[in-house]
Design an enzyme around this catalytic site. Structure first.
Site, short mmCIF file in Angstrom:
data_model
loop_
_atom_site.label_atom_id
_atom_site.label_comp_id
_atom_site.label_asym_id
_atom_site.label_seq_id
_atom_site.Cartn_x
_atom_site.Cartn_y
_atom_site.Cartn_z
CG ASP A 104 -1.76 1.15 1.33
OD1 ASP A 104 -2.50 1.68 0.43
OD2 ASP A 104 -1.74 1.75 2.34
CG ASP A 292 -1.36 2.29 6.81
OD1 ASP A 292 -1.67 2.25 5.58
OD2 ASP A 292 -1.57 3.54 7.36
CG ASP A 296 -4.26 -1.35 3.16
OD1 ASP A 296 -4.73 -1.39 2.01
OD2 ASP A 296 -3.70 -0.67 3.79
#
Length: 402
Positions: A104, A292, A296
């Site tokens: 990410d 995080d 996600d």
């Protein structure tokens, strides 16, 4: 939610193999012991019982069964001493044969400490001050990292009924009109005339109300200094790297290019990320996901191995196999090193356990090992396996990078 409810990692394949071998091994030993007793009854009946007993005692299925769990437990102990929370030590096996590392962007490769840099008003309806106030009023209901960029601005009490749409943005009401703050696609649903974000490399979020585009708000976020080195290290190990981000602005592509990702995908929804990881797995790849945020969590759950960074949301931490507590991506290199060393020690333990039994059992069948020596041999075999696994726990953190 359906993705998050998926089953957790099963026991590692190598551990399941050990259990199957141990089960068949016990049956085989019982048959060998019976055959040995019958054979020695014909040769020397007075020794038949003791020789058969030696065969039973010297055999050591315990060493096979201990080979994997003892190694994993000591590897987990090493990681915890190096500020890595271990939720799923079984994932170390998958980590040792990684094919693709997926990251990410916001809060993972970047610090997640946003600052508001510019406001581009798209309507004369509201000035910059009002735009900042409206955005701050909406963001106070979000736990996304970029919400911190609005902490210093005055809230507008007239913004009400705010709700957070995962991976998209926030929606509320202001003066009886629907108002949204978030991605281009999210805001275009109620303001079709919203233009594309400015070209310069910022994290752009849109503010709009029913049928009216109000502003683009530009934020900046600092990239972790160690990110480039960590990604280069992954590629050096033959691991492909991918950036999956919901940021549809030029910033996502620019960052991915700067860090030399093998593949860059921007403007993704949580479902898009999940589908990408699933497609990699369907193609036979073992996938690591590093993230995080709240959005996600499903993809962290789906990946073969998942890592949440320091500052991750509680849900992301709960779904991840490992949580990096030092806020340093270099701990990923530690994880890879420990996984590789753990697999090596597991294989050593298997080799020892199989070799010991392959040598000891025939000697016992031939009557060359008395029961007391067989008992010592069996105990030593298990102790050697455990002692070899303990080498992981005694290794310093730096060894994990080797």
């Amino acid at each position: 939610q359906k993705s998050i409810d998926a089953a957790r990692h099963d026991k590692p394949a190598i551990a399941r193999l050990a259990d199957r071998i141990a089960t068949k091994f016990i049956v085989a030993i019982l048959l060998i012991a019976c055959a040995t007793a019958l054979l020695w009854w014909q040769i020397d009946a007075s020794k038949a019982f003791w020789v058969a007993l030696s065969v039973l005692v010297i055999s050591c299925p315990c060493a096979l069964s201990l080979a994997t769990p003892a190694s994993l437990a000591n590897a987990a102990s090493l990681l915890r001493r190096n500020a890595v929370i271990v939720n799923g030590e079984n994932a170390l096996e998958s980590l040792s044969k990684l094919d693709v590392a997926v990251f990410d962007k916001t809060g993972t490769l970047t610090s997640g400490e946003f600052s508001l840099q510019s406001v581009v008003c798209l309507s004369e309806r509201y000035d910059e001050t009002t735009v900042r106030s409206l955005a701050a009023s909406l963001q106070r209901h979000s736990n996304h990292p970029l919400a911190s960029a609005f902490d210093a601005y005055v809230h507008n009490a007239e913004v009400q009924s705010v709700r957070y749409v995962v991976g998209e943005g926030l929606e509320g009401t202001y003066k009886n009109r629907r108002i949204r703050l978030g991605s281009w696609q999210f805001c275009q649903e109620i303001a079709p005339g919203l233009s594309a974000p400015p070209e310069d490399a910022k994290y752009w979020i849109a503010l709009c109300e029913d049928q009216q585009a109000l502003a683009w708000i530009g934020l900046t976020d600092k990239v972790h200094e160690e990110a480039a080195a960590v990604l280069e290290g992954l590629r050096g190990k033959g691991i492909s790297t991918e950036l999956l981000t919901g940021d549809a602005s030029a910033r996502g592509t620019q960052l991915g290019t700067f860090l030399n990702f093998d593949r860059i995908s921007t403007g993704l929804s949580p479902q898009d990320k999940l589908l990408r990881v699933a497609s990699l797995q369907d193609a036979g790849a073992t996938v690591l996901m590093v993230g995080d945020g709240l959005n996600d969590a499903p993809v962290l759950k789906r990946a073969d191995v998942s890592v949440a960074v320091a500052g991750a949301t509680d849900l992301a931490r709960a779904q991840a196999d490992f949580v990096l507590m030092q806020g340093n991506l270099e701990q990923i290199s530690l994880l890879l090193g420990v996984a590789k060393r753990t697999r090596s020690i597991i294989i050593q333990n298997f080799a020892w356990a199989l070799g010991y039994n392959a040598l000891g059992i025939p000697l016992a069948v031939l009557g060359l090992v008395p029961p007391w020596a067989a008992a010592i041999g069996m105990s030593c075999s298990s102790l050697i396996v455990v002692g070899n696994a303990l080498r992981l726990a005694r290794t310093g953190g730096s060894a994990g990078h080797g």
